[in-house]
Design a protein around this motif. Structure first.
Motif, PDB file in Angstrom:
ATOM      1  N   ALA A 124       0.832  -1.197   0.000  1.00 21.75           N
ATOM      2  CA  ALA A 124       0.000   0.000   0.000  1.00 21.75           C
ATOM      3  C   ALA A 124       0.872   1.254   0.000  1.00 21.75           C
ATOM      4  O   ALA A 124       1.968   1.272   0.558  1.00 21.75           O
ATOM      5  N   LYS A 125       0.345   2.292  -0.633  1.00 21.56           N
ATOM      6  CA  LYS A 125       1.013   3.592  -0.636  1.00 21.56           C
ATOM      7  C   LYS A 125       0.431   4.443   0.488  1.00 21.56           C
ATOM      8  O   LYS A 125      -0.775   4.410   0.741  1.00 21.56           O
ATOM      9  N   VAL A 126       1.289   5.188   1.160  1.00 17.43           N
ATOM     10  CA  VAL A 126       0.859   6.016   2.281  1.00 17.43           C
ATOM     11  C   VAL A 126       1.130   7.479   1.956  1.00 17.43           C
ATOM     12  O   VAL A 126       2.272   7.864   1.695  1.00 17.43           O
ATOM     13  N   ASP A 127       0.084   8.292   1.963  1.00 18.50           N
ATOM     14  CA  ASP A 127       0.192   9.726   1.707  1.00 18.50           C
ATOM     15  C   ASP A 127      -0.221  10.522   2.947  1.00 18.50           C
ATOM     16  O   ASP A 127      -1.124  10.105   3.673  1.00 18.50           O
ATOM     17  N   THR A 128       0.410  11.650   3.150  1.00 17.35           N
ATOM     18  CA  THR A 128      -0.078  12.635   4.113  1.00 17.35           C
ATOM     19  C   THR A 128      -0.643  13.800   3.314  1.00 17.35           C
ATOM     20  O   THR A 128       0.063  14.410   2.505  1.00 17.35           O
ATOM     21  N   VAL A 129      -1.923  14.069   3.494  1.00 14.30           N
ATOM     22  CA  VAL A 129      -2.593  15.101   2.706  1.00 14.30           C
ATOM     23  C   VAL A 129      -3.044  16.238   3.613  1.00 14.30           C
ATOM     24  O   VAL A 129      -3.248  16.058   4.817  1.00 14.30           O
ATOM     25  N   THR A 130      -3.211  17.395   3.012  1.00 23.87           N
ATOM     26  CA  THR A 130      -3.724  18.563   3.732  1.00 23.87           C
ATOM     27  C   THR A 130      -5.115  18.886   3.212  1.00 23.87           C
ATOM     28  O   THR A 130      -5.306  19.155   2.026  1.00 23.87           O
ATOM     29  N   THR A 131      -6.088  18.812   4.087  1.00 24.35           N
ATOM     30  CA  THR A 131      -7.466  19.143   3.737  1.00 24.35           C
ATOM     31  C   THR A 131      -7.791  20.519   4.324  1.00 24.35           C
ATOM     32  O   THR A 131      -7.063  21.036   5.168  1.00 24.35           O
ATOM     33  N   HIS A 132      -8.896  21.077   3.885  1.00 20.66           N
ATOM     34  CA  HIS A 132      -9.301  22.381   4.436  1.00 20.66           C
ATOM     35  C   HIS A 132     -10.717  22.297   4.980  1.00 20.66           C
ATOM     36  O   HIS A 132     -11.606  21.720   4.366  1.00 20.66           O
ATOM     37  N   SER A 133     -10.901  22.876   6.144  1.00 21.93           N
ATOM     38  CA  SER A 133     -12.224  22.963   6.745  1.00 21.93           C
ATOM     39  C   SER A 133     -12.730  24.394   6.656  1.00 21.93           C
ATOM     40  O   SER A 133     -12.195  25.295   7.315  1.00 21.93           O
ATOM     41  N   ASP A 134     -13.752  24.600   5.844  1.00 22.14           N
ATOM     42  CA  ASP A 134     -14.394  25.926   5.811  1.00 22.14           C
ATOM     43  C   ASP A 134     -15.122  26.189   7.122  1.00 22.14           C
ATOM     44  O   ASP A 134     -15.187  27.326   7.592  1.00 22.14           O
TER      45      ASP A 134
ATOM     46  N   MET B  56     -14.255  25.465  10.097  1.00 20.24           N
ATOM     47  CA  MET B  56     -13.351  25.927  11.154  1.00 20.24           C
ATOM     48  C   MET B  56     -12.263  26.852  10.637  1.00 20.24           C
ATOM     49  O   MET B  56     -11.403  27.303  11.403  1.00 20.24           O
ATOM     50  N   ASN B  57     -12.289  27.123   9.336  1.00 22.09           N
ATOM     51  CA  ASN B  57     -11.344  28.056   8.716  1.00 22.09           C
ATOM     52  C   ASN B  57      -9.891  27.684   9.012  1.00 22.09           C
ATOM     53  O   ASN B  57      -9.095  28.504   9.451  1.00 22.09           O
ATOM     54  N   LYS B  58      -9.557  26.423   8.744  1.00 23.56           N
ATOM     55  CA  LYS B  58      -8.176  25.985   8.958  1.00 23.56           C
ATOM     56  C   LYS B  58      -7.880  24.741   8.137  1.00 23.56           C
ATOM     57  O   LYS B  58      -8.791  24.030   7.693  1.00 23.56           O
ATOM     58  N   ASP B  59      -6.584  24.501   7.918  1.00 23.83           N
ATOM     59  CA  ASP B  59      -6.139  23.299   7.237  1.00 23.83           C
ATOM     60  C   ASP B  59      -5.949  22.170   8.262  1.00 23.83           C
ATOM     61  O   ASP B  59      -5.494  22.410   9.387  1.00 23.83           O
TER      62      ASP B  59
ATOM     63  N   TYR C  75     -16.696  18.670   9.835  1.00 25.53           N
ATOM     64  CA  TYR C  75     -15.448  18.393   9.127  1.00 25.53           C
ATOM     65  C   TYR C  75     -15.367  16.944   8.667  1.00 25.53           C
ATOM     66  O   TYR C  75     -15.109  16.672   7.481  1.00 25.53           O
ATOM     67  N   ILE C  76     -15.560  15.985   9.577  1.00 27.80           N
ATOM     68  CA  ILE C  76     -15.395  14.578   9.212  1.00 27.80           C
ATOM     69  C   ILE C  76     -16.496  14.119   8.255  1.00 27.80           C
ATOM     70  O   ILE C  76     -16.219  13.528   7.207  1.00 27.80           O
ATOM     71  N   SER C  77     -17.754  14.376   8.605  1.00 25.77           N
ATOM     72  CA  SER C  77     -18.876  13.792   7.856  1.00 25.77           C
ATOM     73  C   SER C  77     -19.119  14.472   6.515  1.00 25.77           C
ATOM     74  O   SER C  77     -19.692  13.856   5.603  1.00 25.77           O
ATOM     75  N   LYS C  78     -18.678  15.698   6.368  1.00 22.88           N
ATOM     76  CA  LYS C  78     -18.919  16.427   5.121  1.00 22.88           C
ATOM     77  C   LYS C  78     -17.617  16.806   4.413  1.00 22.88           C
ATOM     78  O   LYS C  78     -17.357  16.374   3.286  1.00 22.88           O
ATOM     79  N   GLU C  79     -16.785  17.587   5.067  1.00 20.63           N
ATOM     80  CA  GLU C  79     -15.631  18.165   4.374  1.00 20.63           C
ATOM     81  C   GLU C  79     -14.551  17.118   4.060  1.00 20.63           C
ATOM     82  O   GLU C  79     -14.018  17.083   2.937  1.00 20.63           O
ATOM     83  N   LEU C  80     -14.206  16.282   5.022  1.00 15.91           N
ATOM     84  CA  LEU C  80     -13.178  15.274   4.775  1.00 15.91           C
ATOM     85  C   LEU C  80     -13.668  14.234   3.775  1.00 15.91           C
ATOM     86  O   LEU C  80     -12.944  13.854   2.850  1.00 15.91           O
ATOM     87  N   VAL C  81     -14.888  13.740   3.945  1.00 15.07           N
ATOM     88  CA  VAL C  81     -15.442  12.757   3.012  1.00 15.07           C
ATOM     89  C   VAL C  81     -15.479  13.332   1.597  1.00 15.07           C
ATOM     90  O   VAL C  81     -15.126  12.643   0.623  1.00 15.07           O
ATOM     91  N   ALA C  82     -15.883  14.589   1.466  1.00 15.82           N
ATOM     92  CA  ALA C  82     -15.929  15.228   0.143  1.00 15.82           C
ATOM     93  C   ALA C  82     -14.530  15.315  -0.468  1.00 15.82           C
ATOM     94  O   ALA C  82     -14.350  15.077  -1.675  1.00 15.82           O
TER      95      ALA C  82
END
Length: 274
Positions: A21-31, A33-36, A112-119
């Motif tokens: 498996a490949k492992v990535d660290t990604v940066t998401t944004h939460s509108d 909470m206005n933060k990454d 964040y989890i149920s909407k923004e991260l999943v999206a």
């Protein structure tokens, strides 16, 4: 002849280890909470072949973060390959408890989890973009969070797990920053009653959600987990509950997650026919 057999054996051995498996660290944004916010994402070997994959979201416990699972559960890569799943290690901050805080607008981790991260994951990865392609679980605070989010967002998650989850935090009014997120129980009892998992079971109907959870018999959350099990039985809600030797430790969780990923794989195979 023996030399050729040896070379073939070595080649097969090398190929088997090349698959991982490949492992990535990604940066998401939460509108909200206005933060990454960062996350760790596992994609299985063969991921680039154009197939859509089911996704399992893993939530951290109190005092932790998105690196916890990747750092402590060595078999996640192996399980991602074995079950051909995407695994997302989300970040619930040190003490979010995964709801949208009614007293602190800077903590909106339900959104964040149920909407923004999943999206974000659905947009950037080859996922099965429906509830039957998503499962969520976590440990301790994350066990509460997984149950809380899945029960409240059954349109998003089709299966849920919890490991040593704080599924009823009302017996612990002075612990783990819960009062910072909800206000004190003495002053804001409604916030506590509305946001603890045990009081959300009215949202469930039989088989509306695939549920598995477990807890070690030496864990301080063992009683609230057995009580949740009993309440689910009273409501005729099918579920798997396991009590096994263990305490509130990574030794317990790194073992437990293997069983839960197997459970989720069975759910995915049943509900996403090829």
């Amino acid at each position: 002849m023996k030399k050729n057999i040896f070379l073939v054996t070595c080649l097969l051995f090398a190929v088997s280890f090349a698959k991982a498996a490949k492992v990535d660290t990604v940066t998401t944004h939460s509108d909200a909470m206005n933060k990454d916010i960062k996350a760790v994402v596992y994609t299985p070997d063969g991921y680039t072949q154009g197939k859509e994959y089911p996704t399992v979201y893993l939530l951290n416990g109190y005092g932790g973060g998105y690196k916890d699972w990747a750092r402590s559960a060595a078999k996640l890569k192996e399980n991602s390959d074995l079950y051909h799943i995407i695994i997302v290690c989300a970040d619930g901050n040190i003490g979010s408890w995964y709801f949208d805080s009614p007293v602190d607008p800077s903590y909106r981790y339900e959104t964040y989890i149920s909407k923004e991260l999943v999206a974000y994951i659905d947009k950037n990865y080859q996922t099965i973009k429906k509830r039957t392609g998503r499962a969520i679980t976590g440990l301790s605070m994350g066990g509460h969070g997984a149950m809380y989010l899945a029960i409240k967002h059954q349109d998003v998650f089709g299966a849920v797990g919890s490991m040593s989850g704080g599924v009823d935090f009302r017996p612990f009014p002075n612990n783990w920053d819960i009062a910072k997120r909800l206000g004190t129980y003495a002053e804001h009892p409604d916030n506590w009653e509305k946001n603890t998992v045990t009081n959300l079971l009215y949202l469930l109907t039989p088989n509306s959600l695939a549920i598995t959870f477990d807890c070690g018999v030496d864990d301080f959350f063992f009683k609230v987990n057995t009580e949740l099990h009993e309440k689910l039985i009273e409501r005729n809600i099918p579920h798997d509950f396991t009590a096994r030797p263990g305490a509130h430790t990574w030794e317990y969780w790194t073992n437990s997650v293997n069983y839960q990923l197997l459970y989720f794989n069975t759910y995915f195979q049943k509900n996403n026919p090829k």
